[in-house]
Motif scaffolding. Structure first.
Motif, PDB file in Angstrom:
ATOM      1  N   GLN A   1     -10.755 -23.229  34.474  1.00  0.00           N
ATOM      2  CA  GLN A   1     -11.984 -23.431  34.916  1.00  0.00           C
ATOM      3  C   GLN A   1     -13.223 -23.515  34.615  1.00  0.00           C
ATOM      4  N   ALA A   2     -12.957 -23.175  32.992  1.00  0.00           N
ATOM      5  CA  ALA A   2     -14.367 -23.718  32.349  1.00  0.00           C
ATOM      6  C   ALA A   2     -13.313 -24.731  31.190  1.00  0.00           C
ATOM      7  N   ASP A   3     -14.966 -25.533  30.908  1.00  0.00           N
ATOM      8  CA  ASP A   3     -14.854 -26.428  29.966  1.00  0.00           C
ATOM      9  C   ASP A   3     -16.271 -26.023  29.057  1.00  0.00           C
ATOM     10  N   PRO A   4     -16.629 -27.248  27.917  1.00  0.00           N
ATOM     11  CA  PRO A   4     -17.815 -27.352  27.597  1.00  0.00           C
ATOM     12  C   PRO A   4     -19.016 -27.560  28.291  1.00  0.00           C
ATOM     13  N   THR A   5     -18.717 -28.110  29.646  1.00  0.00           N
ATOM     14  CA  THR A   5     -20.128 -28.217  30.703  1.00  0.00           C
ATOM     15  C   THR A   5     -20.029 -26.849  31.275  1.00  0.00           C
ATOM     16  N   VAL A   6     -20.111 -25.973  31.176  1.00  0.00           N
ATOM     17  CA  VAL A   6     -20.128 -24.782  31.723  1.00  0.00           C
ATOM     18  C   VAL A   6     -20.055 -23.498  30.887  1.00  0.00           C
ATOM     19  N   LEU A   7     -20.276 -23.208  29.967  1.00  0.00           N
ATOM     20  CA  LEU A   7     -19.585 -22.986  28.930  1.00  0.00           C
ATOM     21  C   LEU A   7     -20.578 -22.212  28.559  1.00  0.00           C
ATOM     22  N   ASP A   8     -21.803 -22.239  28.387  1.00  0.00           N
ATOM     23  CA  ASP A   8     -22.945 -21.508  28.148  1.00  0.00           C
ATOM     24  C   ASP A   8     -23.968 -20.482  29.755  1.00  0.00           C
ATOM     25  N   ALA A   9     -23.330 -21.187  30.335  1.00  0.00           N
ATOM     26  CA  ALA A   9     -23.586 -20.299  31.995  1.00  0.00           C
ATOM     27  C   ALA A   9     -22.441 -19.754  32.307  1.00  0.00           C
ATOM     28  N   ARG A  10     -21.289 -19.314  31.862  1.00  0.00           N
ATOM     29  CA  ARG A  10     -19.887 -18.307  32.284  1.00  0.00           C
ATOM     30  C   ARG A  10     -20.410 -17.435  31.916  1.00  0.00           C
ATOM     31  N   ILE A  11     -21.034 -17.822  29.746  1.00  0.00           N
ATOM     32  CA  ILE A  11     -20.720 -16.552  28.657  1.00  0.00           C
ATOM     33  C   ILE A  11     -22.503 -15.852  29.373  1.00  0.00           C
ATOM     34  N   TRP A  12     -23.115 -16.876  29.388  1.00  0.00           N
ATOM     35  CA  TRP A  12     -24.688 -16.072  29.338  1.00  0.00           C
ATOM     36  C   TRP A  12     -25.692 -15.330  30.767  1.00  0.00           C
ATOM     37  N   PRO A  13     -26.775 -15.029  30.866  1.00  0.00           N
ATOM     38  CA  PRO A  13     -26.775 -13.793  29.989  1.00  0.00           C
ATOM     39  C   PRO A  13     -25.972 -12.432  30.342  1.00  0.00           C
ATOM     40  N   ARG A  14     -24.983 -12.705  31.269  1.00  0.00           N
ATOM     41  CA  ARG A  14     -23.444 -11.841  31.240  1.00  0.00           C
ATOM     42  C   ARG A  14     -23.584 -10.707  30.114  1.00  0.00           C
ATOM     43  N   THR A  15     -23.400 -11.744  29.194  1.00  0.00           N
ATOM     44  CA  THR A  15     -22.151 -11.128  28.084  1.00  0.00           C
ATOM     45  C   THR A  15     -23.929 -10.760  27.322  1.00  0.00           C
ATOM     46  N   SER A  16     -25.223 -10.828  27.504  1.00  0.00           N
ATOM     47  CA  SER A  16     -25.985  -9.887  26.888  1.00  0.00           C
ATOM     48  C   SER A  16     -26.412  -8.399  27.262  1.00  0.00           C
ATOM     49  N   ALA A  17     -25.378  -8.013  28.980  1.00  0.00           N
ATOM     50  CA  ALA A  17     -25.219  -7.194  29.072  1.00  0.00           C
ATOM     51  C   ALA A  17     -24.262  -6.573  28.325  1.00  0.00           C
ATOM     52  N   LEU A  18     -23.396  -7.209  27.685  1.00  0.00           N
ATOM     53  CA  LEU A  18     -22.587  -6.064  27.206  1.00  0.00           C
ATOM     54  C   LEU A  18     -22.873  -5.177  25.732  1.00  0.00           C
ATOM     55  N   ALA A  19     -23.354  -7.313  25.731  1.00  0.00           N
ATOM     56  CA  ALA A  19     -24.222  -6.383  24.235  1.00  0.00           C
ATOM     57  C   ALA A  19     -24.971  -5.164  23.992  1.00  0.00           C
ATOM     58  N   GLU A  20     -25.695  -5.449  24.853  1.00  0.00           N
ATOM     59  CA  GLU A  20     -26.869  -3.892  25.320  1.00  0.00           C
ATOM     60  C   GLU A  20     -26.118  -2.230  25.074  1.00  0.00           C
ATOM     61  N   SER A  21     -25.130  -2.980  26.553  1.00  0.00           N
ATOM     62  CA  SER A  21     -24.314  -1.958  26.545  1.00  0.00           C
ATOM     63  C   SER A  21     -23.516  -1.575  25.766  1.00  0.00           C
ATOM     64  N   LEU A  22     -23.171  -2.397  24.742  1.00  0.00           N
ATOM     65  CA  LEU A  22     -22.509  -0.913  23.667  1.00  0.00           C
ATOM     66  C   LEU A  22     -22.781  -0.914  22.279  1.00  0.00           C
ATOM     67  N   TRP A  23     -23.769  -1.988  21.658  1.00  0.00           N
ATOM     68  CA  TRP A  23     -25.110  -1.686  21.324  1.00  0.00           C
ATOM     69  C   TRP A  23     -25.977  -0.169  21.964  1.00  0.00           C
ATOM     70  N   SER A  24     -26.876  -0.550  22.249  1.00  0.00           N
ATOM     71  CA  SER A  24     -27.149   0.982  22.658  1.00  0.00           C
ATOM     72  C   SER A  24     -27.582   1.944  24.107  1.00  0.00           C
ATOM     73  N   GLY A  25     -26.540   1.816  24.292  1.00  0.00           N
ATOM     74  CA  GLY A  25     -25.904   1.875  25.759  1.00  0.00           C
ATOM     75  C   GLY A  25     -26.619   1.846  27.155  1.00  0.00           C
ATOM     76  N   ASN A  26     -26.472   2.180  28.219  1.00  0.00           N
ATOM     77  CA  ASN A  26     -26.872   1.986  29.516  1.00  0.00           C
ATOM     78  C   ASN A  26     -27.028   3.128  30.259  1.00  0.00           C
ATOM     79  N   ARG A  27     -28.136   3.896  28.959  1.00  0.00           N
ATOM     80  CA  ARG A  27     -28.418   5.206  30.264  1.00  0.00           C
ATOM     81  C   ARG A  27     -30.253   5.278  29.404  1.00  0.00           C
TER      82      ARG A  27
END
Length: 647
Positions: A570-596
């Motif tokens: 249920q995803a294609d280019p019309t919704v790609l950015d909104a499906r990924i961002w900014p939720r994936t930014s949350a992953l980025a920080e938790s794996l880079w410097s942690g969530n604490r």
């Protein structure tokens, strides 16, 4: 000189290791091999360098190589900047933010000077990917003119009459280090309070690119202002931080993939896991097997040529993002039957026939087909595919899938029925398939990544003895921490993609037609949104997930990192950015410097305002990220929080 150099590094490492060992729960999992350089400039290191400076500084520096001299000067500058408040981070208070939050960020007296319109960057000229990044960031720094949602002027002393920042000097210790898993991505950035010249030091070109991104986020306004009096030392906690995109169920153009990689780089993510093929389509045009795409894709306009792949891989290198290909097999291969119907079982059959028990279905969703391990031609075709993919993708990881073997699909084939009637088992079929392909992939100098099912499935799985841990990585997607524990306790490295936390497609309902679930007048399945992996994974859910929870220290070392996954029913280019961002930014920080935070408390509440700001910046950069709050919340700090507990 060598002995003196070794002495200061040894002394530094002793101090840093002593401090690190005393810090509970702060373990790095980057998988980096020892670089001979300090993993983290510590407060004790600064005191050591300050004591050393009691002798003549010039004589002291003269004993070392040029690279080590630069490192020592940067450390001393960092000490001067950090002396008022070592490793303090005032970025969230000032309205000037870096995402993901750096490991060590010191800005004791928030000030900003102008960025000179003639600002220049000097860097090593003999690294084409770093040179491309320098050119790109130079243009961004001079032209972005970002306007924060909350004006920093109330908390940052802006001095437009002070000397502007004129230059950035980049020093890289090892320009030859390839972009492979475990490469050192650390960097040190100093912007003196006097303006003038900033310095960026990194062990590798890839770390320098991370530092350039940090600098870009410390610039805002029109005319451009830049934070001064800043010291940053930064390095990721995990070496594998990725996004998986499925381009088989729905097609994404090359520009969509490039935009995703560019946004990943801005978030300091480093792995684009490309799930290229599946039962629904085979969009990759391969020189040795062109019919797979010409007959198995959605059409000539929905194919990736070798030139397209080269463009994507090179773009990834220019942005310090590895491109890991996945060719899923033996399951999820129905599209192969368009070119080779004889090697695919149950192809183009209805996925769950009327009156058939779920256990006897042919697929877990529409789109049937498994490669037949008993047909020798299967391996002729598959080895051509593996060879071509390994040639197109220089990345040392090769993802070979091996998930969701559905017994009913194999049982639908007469030759397999005969094999089973003689006492054979489905697990023996999978053993045969893996034994016929795994050694070949390894012979191409690849580490093989499989979905966890290959070893953990309840019904069809291989013997662990045929998957040596030194050549195998498992990617987990079921049962959260439990399966992560099962994998690492067996000695395997693991990439975490728990569907309960990291699947971005969840919570949008089901895509089946004629589904009576939705013909209800009292509400339907509100708990999970009608989705098998619902509910929707909020950014807080992703941010707060601890991928090494419940593991011993040695087990945690086998966790390479994590990936969010976007399956494309249920995803294609019309919704790609909104499906990924900014939720994936949350992953980025938790794996880079942690969530604490520094006190060991979860910091998602503090991260909310910063993520709002970061989302605003990447939207301005062309990423169509969805909002996480009304703008009113940003304009009224604290009013959208809760002080009570739910449940």
């Amino acid at each position: 000189m060598l002995n003196g150099k070794r002495q200061i590094v040894t002394q530094h490492n002793k101090i840093a290791n002593k401090e690190r060992n005393g810090r509970a729960g702060r373990t790095e999992h980057s998988g980096s091999v020892g670089s001979g350089l300090p993993p983290s400039p510590s407060w004790a290191t600064y005191k050591y360098l300050r004591q050393s400076s009691q002798v003549s500084l010039l004589k002291f520096l003269a004993a070392y190589s040029t690279t080590m001299q630069i490192l020592i000067v940067i450390l001393l500058m960092g000490f001067l900047l950090a002396s008022a408040a070592p490793f303090s981070s005032s970025q969230s208070d000032s309205g000037v933010n870096v995402w993901p939050k750096p490991r060590n960020f010191s800005w004791p007296q928030p000030q900003a000077h102008l960025l000179s319109p003639n600002f220049a960057i000097t860097s090593p000229a003999n690294h084409k990917y770093l040179s491309s990044a320098v050119k790109r960031y130079h243009q961004l720094l001079l032209s972005e003119h970002h306007r924060p949602l909350v004006n920093p002027s109330s908390s940052v002393r802006i001095n437009t009459s002070a000397p502007p920042l004129l230059t950035l000097s980049i020093t890289v210790a090892d320009l030859a280090a390839p972009l492979h898993h475990g490469v050192d991505e650390s960097y040190t950035l100093t912007i003196p309070i006097t303006g003038g010249a900033a310095n960026l030091w990194a062990q590798t070109a890839w770390g320098a690119m991370r530092g350039l991104e940090t600098l870009s986020q410390l610039v805002w306004g029109d005319p451009s202002l830049v934070a001064v009096g800043v010291y940053v030392w930064d390095s990721p906690l995990f070496g594998h931080r990725g996004v998986m995109l499925d381009t088989s169920r729905n097609f994404y153009g090359v520009e969509d993939i490039l935009r995703t990689i560019e946004a990943m780089s801005a978030n300091k993510l480093n792995v684009f896991h490309w799930h290229i093929t599946d039962s629904h389509s085979f969009p990759l045009l391969l020189p040795s097997e062109p019919d797979l795409a010409s007959k198995g894709s959605y059409g000539s306009a929905m194919q990736y040529s070798p030139a397209d792949v080269t463009k994507i891989v090179e773009f990834g290198l220019e942005h310090a993002v590895r491109v890991v290909p996945e060719i899923d097999a033996p399951g999820h291969t129905g599209s192969w039957a368009e070119a080779y119907p004889e090697i695919v079982t149950c192809a183009n059959m209805f996925w769950w026939p009327d009156g058939v028990d779920w256990a006897d279905r042919l697929a877990s969703e529409p789109g049937t087909g498994h490669l037949n391990p008993l047909n020798p031609k299967t391996y002729q075709v598959l080895k051509n595919v593996i060879h071509d993919v390994s040639t197109l993708f220089p990345e040392p990881f090769f993802h070979a899938g091996a998930d969701e073997i559905i017994p009913g699909c194999w049982k639908a084939d007469p030759t397999i029925q005969s094999f089973l009637s003689k006492g054979g088992t489905l697990s023996e079929l999978l053993d045969l398939f893996v034994n016929s392909t795994f050694p070949y992939i390894v012979s191409l100098n690849r580490t093989v990544v499989y979905w966890e099912d290959v070893l953990l499935d309840d019904n069809v799985k291989v013997q662990a003895t045929i998957l040596p841990p030194e050549h195998t990585i498992l990617q987990t997607w079921n049962n959260g921490h439990n399966n992560t524990k099962r994998i690492v306790s067996s000695g395997y490295r693991v990439i975490v993609s728990s569907s309960e936390f990291y699947y971005l497609d969840c919570g949008h309902g089901d895509f089946l037609g004629n589904n009576s679930l939705y013909d209800q007048q009292t509400g339907s399945d509100t708990g999970n949104g009608g989705s098998w992996c619902g509910p929707f994974k909020t950014w807080q859910t992703i941010y707060n997930y601890d991928i090494t929870y419940g593991l011993t220290e040695d087990e945690a070392k086998l966790v390479l990192g994590g990936e969010v996954a976007l399956w494309s029913e249920q995803a294609d280019p019309t919704v790609l950015d909104a499906r990924i961002w900014p939720r994936t930014s949350a992953l980025a920080e938790s794996l880079w410097s942690g969530n604490r935070d520094a006190m060991g408390m979860k910091r998602s509440a503090e991260a909310t305002d910063r993520l709002n700001e970061w989302r605003s910046r990447i939207v301005a950069r062309g990423v169509r990220a969805e909002p996480i709050q009304p703008l009113w919340c940003i304009r009224n700090p604290g009013m959208c929080n809760t002080v009570n507990s739910f449940g």
